[in-house]
Enzyme design. Structure first.
Site, PDB file in Angstrom:
ATOM      1  N   SER A  17      -0.322 -11.925  37.269  1.00 48.37           N
ATOM      2  CA  SER A  17      -1.680 -11.380  37.187  1.00 48.37           C
ATOM      3  C   SER A  17      -2.725 -12.479  37.124  1.00 48.37           C
ATOM      4  CB  SER A  17      -1.814 -10.502  35.944  1.00 48.37           C
ATOM      5  OG  SER A  17      -1.726 -11.298  34.767  1.00 48.37           O
ATOM      6  N   GLY A  18      -2.281 -13.708  36.880  1.00 48.46           N
ATOM      7  CA  GLY A  18      -3.221 -14.801  36.660  1.00 48.46           C
ATOM      8  C   GLY A  18      -3.542 -14.985  35.190  1.00 48.46           C
ATOM      9  N   GLY A  19      -3.075 -14.051  34.345  1.00 45.84           N
ATOM     10  CA  GLY A  19      -3.330 -14.123  32.915  1.00 45.84           C
ATOM     11  C   GLY A  19      -2.335 -15.012  32.190  1.00 45.84           C
ATOM     12  N   HIS A  71      -3.721  -5.188   0.530  1.00 44.59           N
ATOM     13  CA  HIS A  71      -3.194  -5.670   1.808  1.00 44.59           C
ATOM     14  C   HIS A  71      -3.239  -7.201   1.865  1.00 44.59           C
ATOM     15  CE1 HIS A  71      -2.702  -1.877   4.049  1.00 44.59           C
ATOM     16  NE2 HIS A  71      -3.668  -1.438   3.255  1.00 44.59           N
ATOM     17  N   CYS A 103       0.835  -1.206   0.000  1.00 42.95           N
ATOM     18  CA  CYS A 103       0.000   0.000   0.000  1.00 42.95           C
ATOM     19  C   CYS A 103       0.878   1.268   0.000  1.00 42.95           C
ATOM     20  CB  CYS A 103      -0.971  -0.039   1.167  1.00 42.95           C
ATOM     21  SG  CYS A 103      -2.397   1.065   0.938  1.00 42.95           S
ATOM     22  N   GLU A 114      -2.031  -9.074   4.099  1.00 40.61           N
ATOM     23  CA  GLU A 114      -2.030  -9.559   5.476  1.00 40.61           C
ATOM     24  C   GLU A 114      -3.426  -9.735   6.053  1.00 40.61           C
ATOM     25  OE1 GLU A 114      -1.660  -5.003   5.873  1.00 40.61           O
ATOM     26  OE2 GLU A 114      -1.118  -6.595   4.459  1.00 40.61           O
ATOM     27  N   ASP A 126      -0.067 -14.322  29.748  1.00 43.64           N
ATOM     28  CA  ASP A 126       1.292 -13.836  29.521  1.00 43.64           C
ATOM     29  C   ASP A 126       2.183 -14.012  30.745  1.00 43.64           C
ATOM     30  OD1 ASP A 126       0.276 -13.075  27.070  1.00 43.64           O
ATOM     31  OD2 ASP A 126      -0.023 -10.996  27.659  1.00 43.64           O
ATOM     32  N   SER A 127       1.720 -13.532  31.898  1.00 45.01           N
ATOM     33  CA  SER A 127       2.564 -13.625  33.095  1.00 45.01           C
ATOM     34  C   SER A 127       2.724 -15.076  33.540  1.00 45.01           C
ATOM     35  CB  SER A 127       1.992 -12.773  34.228  1.00 45.01           C
ATOM     36  OG  SER A 127       0.774 -13.285  34.717  1.00 45.01           O
ATOM     37  N   SER A 128       1.714 -15.910  33.312  1.00 45.93           N
ATOM     38  CA  SER A 128       1.809 -17.319  33.710  1.00 45.93           C
ATOM     39  C   SER A 128       2.833 -18.062  32.863  1.00 45.93           C
ATOM     40  CB  SER A 128       0.442 -17.996  33.591  1.00 45.93           C
ATOM     41  OG  SER A 128      -0.508 -17.388  34.438  1.00 45.93           O
TER      42      SER A 128
END
Length: 514
Positions: free
Chosen positions: A221-223, A167, A79, A169, A225-227
């Site tokens: 955090s329990g999420g 595009h 583009c 993608e 990513d952090s886990s």
């Protein structure tokens, strides 16, 4: 040496999608600001120039020096990237009579060009631009066109340069993945060595070299990513990792204890802190959404710091920062898309070094790494959950009573998604990117329960489908399911007498309400 594709970002909203598509080809890529091409480019096998909100004719347009890579490394312009190269090389770009936006079909394709190997004639593509190339530069030739766009794609006759005005993608370009594979694998020569297994192997080795016997602190955090971050670090350094899990009182129903049990099963060393009383006290009387977010973030940092100071021999702070966090925090166009609590450095009074082992991963890659590490699906398959928790799903002042109402309604909705099996045999939960309930505590509506008139709060159910949260569409949940959940919430949750379903998409709406 690890091969990589460099994507130079001109501010397009779909630049992350380019990166994700390339990672799906088991190829490492790095998204950089348009003017930050690396000086050490020995590992770079290809360059992609992204789209942009600007026109090549704007005085504020982004300009990049192409000399470091043009002619040496294969280049694909998308583009704005295509139009910028056409303009710089001596072609002509004019404003289109009408904005070329939406679906189009490739009427003519140069099947001999390697970029279009396996691409079918009349293949659908997605256009999104106000300018169009009207004259190609010398030594460049057209390789595709549509009914309205003569130079839908072009290539260099002497240099390894390709460009498309659509595009590839996005989902609406039906063979876009094939086109990107042609560029990344066939033209650039990717060995396709990037995988979750290779990431775990190399990252664990790097962490052991980087951290040695040092102690590391991580805020959980329990999420997802952090886990995953914690599990990866635990694999590398074992009990030298100490995790701190702060309960701000706005987690989901029973979440604090459930997550603590899950972390115990993983063998992690976790300190759990119930700080809900402080959060609710500081949030009393606050109704402005941004102020609520800032207060929650401030209190979290204060409590985390207080706990971290007890670990006197710690030398590192680990964070579950992922690649989209860092990309979205780059101020490419002068407007930060959104700020992230994991981006921006360390508090000044914490004399710790920063460790971010997931900083190159997209969300779906984080989940693949978690599975590679053998983590339970109940942790890595969880929907994204905001850092401020249910605090951004309560309109108006946050109180323990309102949180309790929302926790009950949210639990009914989420558990219902888990239990409802769709026609293909999979739970609805797995077909939704993110789901939750919003308490409209600033609104009351009239209802009738039994012989009594009620005047209670409505709640809004929110469920979206997405691949990366950059864009999202509302999930088409079965009417029968919505009716069942609505009935159960109204019957079981005191204080709620009306249930709505949010059918807005992102954009223009956001996933969360605050």
């Amino acid at each position: 040496m690890q091969q990589k594709i460099v994507i130079l970002d001109f501010g397009s909203q779909t630049t992350q999608l380019i990166g994700r598509r390339i990672r799906e080809l088991d190829t490492f890529c790095e998204i950089l600001p348009y003017d930050k091409f690396p000086a050490d480019d020995a590992s770079v096998i290809g360059v992609i120039l992204s789209g942009s909100p600007y026109s090549v004719h704007d005085s504020a347009r982004f300009k990049v020096d192409l000399k470091p890579f043009i002619g040496r490394i294969p280049v694909l312009g998308i583009c704005y990237g295509a139009q910028y190269m056409a303009d710089i090389f001596g072609g002509q770009v004019d404003q289109a009579n009408t904005r070329e936006y939406g679906r189009a079909n490739l009427e003519h394709i140069d099947a001999a060009d390697p970029l279009f190997k396996g691409i079918e004639k009349n293949s659908q593509v997605w256009m999104s631009h106000g300018d169009t190339i009207t004259v190609l530069p010398a030594d460049y030739h057209a390789i595709a066109s549509t009914a309205d766009v003569k130079y839908a794609a072009y290539a260099g006759s002497k240099l390894p340069v390709w460009a498309v005005q659509f595009h590839p993608e996005v989902f609406h370009t039906t063979q876009g993945a094939q086109l990107l594979k042609n560029f990344v694998v066939d033209i650039c020569g990717s060995r396709q060595e990037w995988s979750a297994a290779s990431f775990v192997e190399t990252t664990v080795a790097e962490l052991r070299r980087q951290l040695g016997n040092d102690r590391v602190i991580l805020g959980l955090s329990g999420g997802v990513d952090s886990s995953v971050c914690a599990t990866l670090l635990h694999k590398a350094i074992g009990q030298n990792l100490t995790c701190i899990f702060v309960d701000h009182g706005m987690l989901r129903k029973d979440e604090f204890h459930q997550v603590m049990d899950a972390y115990s099963d993983l063998g992690l060393n976790v300190i759990g802190v119930d700080a809900s009383e402080k959060f609710f006290s500081d949030l009393k009387g606050i109704t402005d959404p941004e102020q609520k977010r800032k207060l929650i973030g401030r209190d979290f940092v204060e409590i985390f710091n207080a706990q971290a100071k007890h670990i006197t021999d710690a030398k590192w702070l680990a964070q579950g920062t992922i690649y989209p966090d860092r990309i979205e925090s780059l101020n490419i166009t002068g407007k930060t898309i959104k700020s992230h609590h994991n981006v921006g450095g360390l508090p000044k009074d914490m004399k710790l070094r920063l460790c971010e082992p997931l900083k190159w991963l997209f969300k779906d890659e984080v989940r693949r790494v978690g599975r590679e590490l053998g983590m339970p699906e109940r942790l890595i398959g969880r929907h994204p959950f905001p850092g401020p928790g249910l605090g951004v799903r309560i309109l108006g002042e946050i109180t323990p009573e309102k949180v309790a109402i929302l926790q009950e309604a949210d639990d009914i909705f989420i558990e219902g998604l888990h239990r409802w099996i769709d026609e293909d045999g999979s739970p609805l939960y797995d077909k939704v990117w993110q789901a939750g309930v919003v308490l409209l505590s600033t609104v009351r509506s009239v209802g009738v329960m039994g012989d009594e008139r009620t005047y209670e709060h409505p709640v809004a159910l929110r469920a979206v489908t997405s691949t990366d949260a950059m864009t999202a569409d509302w999930a088409r949940l079965p009417y029968e399911f919505l009716a069942k959940v609505s009935n159960e919430i109204i019957n079981k949750v005191k204080g709620v007498n009306r249930v709505c379903y949010d059918i807005s998409s992102k954009p223009p709406s956001t996933i969360e309400w605050e």
